[in-house]
Scaffold this active site. Sequence first.
Site, PDB file in Angstrom:
ATOM      1  N   ASP A 123       6.419  40.301 -46.532  1.00 34.07           N
ATOM      2  CA  ASP A 123       5.764  40.701 -47.316  1.00 34.07           C
ATOM      3  C   ASP A 123       4.383  41.562 -46.411  1.00 34.07           C
ATOM      4  O   ASP A 123       4.329  40.946 -45.230  1.00 34.07           O
ATOM      5  CB  ASP A 123       5.239  40.391 -48.620  1.00 34.07           C
ATOM      6  CG  ASP A 123       5.718  41.594 -49.890  1.00 34.07           C
ATOM      7  OD1 ASP A 123       5.503  42.800 -49.139  1.00 34.07           O
ATOM      8  OD2 ASP A 123       5.876  40.938 -50.912  1.00 34.07           O
ATOM      9  N   ASP A 147       8.761  49.120 -54.360  1.00 36.04           N
ATOM     10  CA  ASP A 147       9.742  47.960 -54.993  1.00 36.04           C
ATOM     11  C   ASP A 147      10.472  49.279 -55.895  1.00 36.04           C
ATOM     12  O   ASP A 147       9.979  50.286 -56.925  1.00 36.04           O
ATOM     13  CB  ASP A 147       8.976  47.233 -56.062  1.00 36.04           C
ATOM     14  CG  ASP A 147       8.035  46.285 -55.548  1.00 36.04           C
ATOM     15  OD1 ASP A 147       8.220  46.572 -54.011  1.00 36.04           O
ATOM     16  OD2 ASP A 147       7.882  45.287 -55.738  1.00 36.04           O
ATOM     17  N   GLU A 183       7.476  46.099 -45.378  1.00 41.00           N
ATOM     18  CA  GLU A 183       5.720  46.864 -45.820  1.00 41.00           C
ATOM     19  C   GLU A 183       6.587  48.323 -45.981  1.00 41.00           C
ATOM     20  O   GLU A 183       5.785  49.375 -45.609  1.00 41.00           O
ATOM     21  CB  GLU A 183       5.581  46.711 -44.086  1.00 41.00           C
ATOM     22  CG  GLU A 183       6.822  46.914 -43.285  1.00 41.00           C
ATOM     23  CD  GLU A 183       5.867  48.795 -42.978  1.00 41.00           C
ATOM     24  OE1 GLU A 183       6.926  49.770 -43.391  1.00 41.00           O
ATOM     25  OE2 GLU A 183       4.994  49.262 -42.484  1.00 41.00           O
ATOM     26  N   TRP A 184       7.374  47.870 -46.448  1.00 37.33           N
ATOM     27  CA  TRP A 184       7.515  49.674 -48.182  1.00 37.33           C
ATOM     28  C   TRP A 184       7.311  50.647 -47.253  1.00 37.33           C
ATOM     29  O   TRP A 184       7.671  52.031 -48.123  1.00 37.33           O
ATOM     30  CB  TRP A 184       6.560  49.183 -48.878  1.00 37.33           C
ATOM     31  CG  TRP A 184       5.959  47.911 -49.347  1.00 37.33           C
ATOM     32  CD1 TRP A 184       6.988  46.754 -49.638  1.00 37.33           C
ATOM     33  CD2 TRP A 184       4.886  47.391 -49.483  1.00 37.33           C
ATOM     34  NE1 TRP A 184       5.130  46.034 -49.961  1.00 37.33           N
ATOM     35  CE2 TRP A 184       4.670  46.150 -49.327  1.00 37.33           C
ATOM     36  CE3 TRP A 184       3.465  47.690 -48.934  1.00 37.33           C
ATOM     37  CZ2 TRP A 184       3.459  45.361 -49.618  1.00 37.33           C
ATOM     38  CZ3 TRP A 184       2.828  46.997 -48.540  1.00 37.33           C
ATOM     39  CH2 TRP A 184       2.369  45.718 -49.529  1.00 37.33           C
ATOM     40  N   GLY A 185       7.893  50.818 -45.894  1.00 31.99           N
ATOM     41  CA  GLY A 185       8.348  52.068 -45.272  1.00 31.99           C
ATOM     42  C   GLY A 185       7.044  52.485 -44.587  1.00 31.99           C
ATOM     43  O   GLY A 185       6.927  53.745 -44.026  1.00 31.99           O
TER      44      GLY A 185
HETATM   45  C1  GLA Z   1       5.767  43.371 -53.136  1.00 30.94           C
HETATM   46  C2  GLA Z   1       7.372  43.500 -52.071  1.00 30.94           C
HETATM   47  C3  GLA Z   1       8.761  43.070 -53.506  1.00 30.94           C
HETATM   48  C4  GLA Z   1       7.917  41.715 -54.320  1.00 30.94           C
HETATM   49  C5  GLA Z   1       6.382  40.815 -54.689  1.00 30.94           C
HETATM   50  C6  GLA Z   1       6.296  39.305 -54.668  1.00 30.94           C
HETATM   51  O1  GLA Z   1       5.863  43.451 -53.981  1.00 30.94           O
HETATM   52  O2  GLA Z   1       7.643  44.526 -51.978  1.00 30.94           O
HETATM   53  O3  GLA Z   1       9.883  42.903 -53.436  1.00 30.94           O
HETATM   54  O4  GLA Z   1       8.473  40.790 -53.101  1.00 30.94           O
HETATM   55  O5  GLA Z   1       5.364  41.346 -53.533  1.00 30.94           O
HETATM   56  O6  GLA Z   1       4.507  39.307 -54.973  1.00 30.94           O
END
Ligand code: GLA
Length: 375
Positions: A125, A182, A159-161
């Site tokens: 993450d 998410d 890293e969410w893009g």
């Molecule tokens: C981030 C990630 C999620 C999950 C949470 C856990 O938000 O994007 O998929 O792994 O952390 O804390």
Amino acid sequence: MLAQTPPMGWNSWNTFGPDIDASVVLETIDTFERAGLKAAGYEYIVIDDLWEADARVDGRLTWDPVKFPNGIKPLADYAHSKGLKFGIYSCAGSHTCAGKPASYGYEEVDAQTFAEWGVDFLKYDFCYAPPGISGPSLYRRMGQALRATGRPIVFSICEWGTHKPWEWGAQVGGHMWRTTGDIADSWQSILDIGFRRQIGLDAYAGPGHWNDPDMLVVGMYGKGNAAQGGCTDAEYRSHFSLWCLLAAPLMIGCDVRQMNAATRAILMNKEAIAINQDALGRQAYHVGAISHGPEVASVWAKPLEDGSIAVGLFNLGERNGRLVMVAWEALGLIENRPCRVRDVWRGEELGVFSGSFTTRVDRHDVALVTITPLR
Ligand code: GLA
């Protein structure tokens, strides 16, 4: 080579969040065998955040002693004894997103710890990243550390893009990378993350390196950590169809111990999974969206190794029975080429068509077909 086809498995976060513990993991492993998930191709059992203790011990990450009284290795061993693989979570910053100790500055020792426990998959993450070091460098460090262990470990970049990981994820050793924030268990989230945010990313996916639009919410029905209203079975069918077309990792996020018949039918549809796992490893491209006011149809096409094309015809609007069409021209087929069309969810041959294929699709539902040129 790892992840030659999109990884398939289960991740604890969507349903369990902070409430993950050893018995959930053991029962999930048992359910993989009993419910046929393993036979359907699901393989990785992944524990997400909040498995960790509050502090390192002797410089090493360790587990929450209440949730995991026997530690992590016995869980990995149990997964392996059932022919499954085991995954865990850490973070590129000083702390995980939920505030537990994470791997920044400890990449080598943590990779070593995971390898010793028998970890086969690491979700990594991006919270609490230190200032002054680029995202790609942080991921490169863990990619290098994992390789140095000598154990084959799928490296799942989360890293969410933020820094377009599709442009560098494979180079730093990643096998998959999240493209967005998410997912939540709602049709709105599926529309946003799935239908809107994956357009144009198909060039970056292929065997060994995949775009990851996040875990599946199929079968959650508004329960659990990522809960938000939930979806209908038609919406879950559309979600799963799109993820199959996108060659996305298929990481189940529901409580598999409680799957109902509809969830089982969606998650274990052999033909849909075969589209996802096709050896050519192409991600579907967005053929187009047709909209009349709020009545939007969306069409996606995934070329398959045998020369067929998997096509998803989605009705994103509110009216049932909407006609949705795909023209051969948009699929790279000569106009008059006769093609066999098969409906995946019905498991039925629909006949031979040329020029185009049109079908009625209900609200938020999908017709998932394979189009096979006849020689
Ligand atoms: C981030 C990630 C999620 C999950 C949470 C856990 O938000 O994007 O998929 O792994 O952390 O804390």
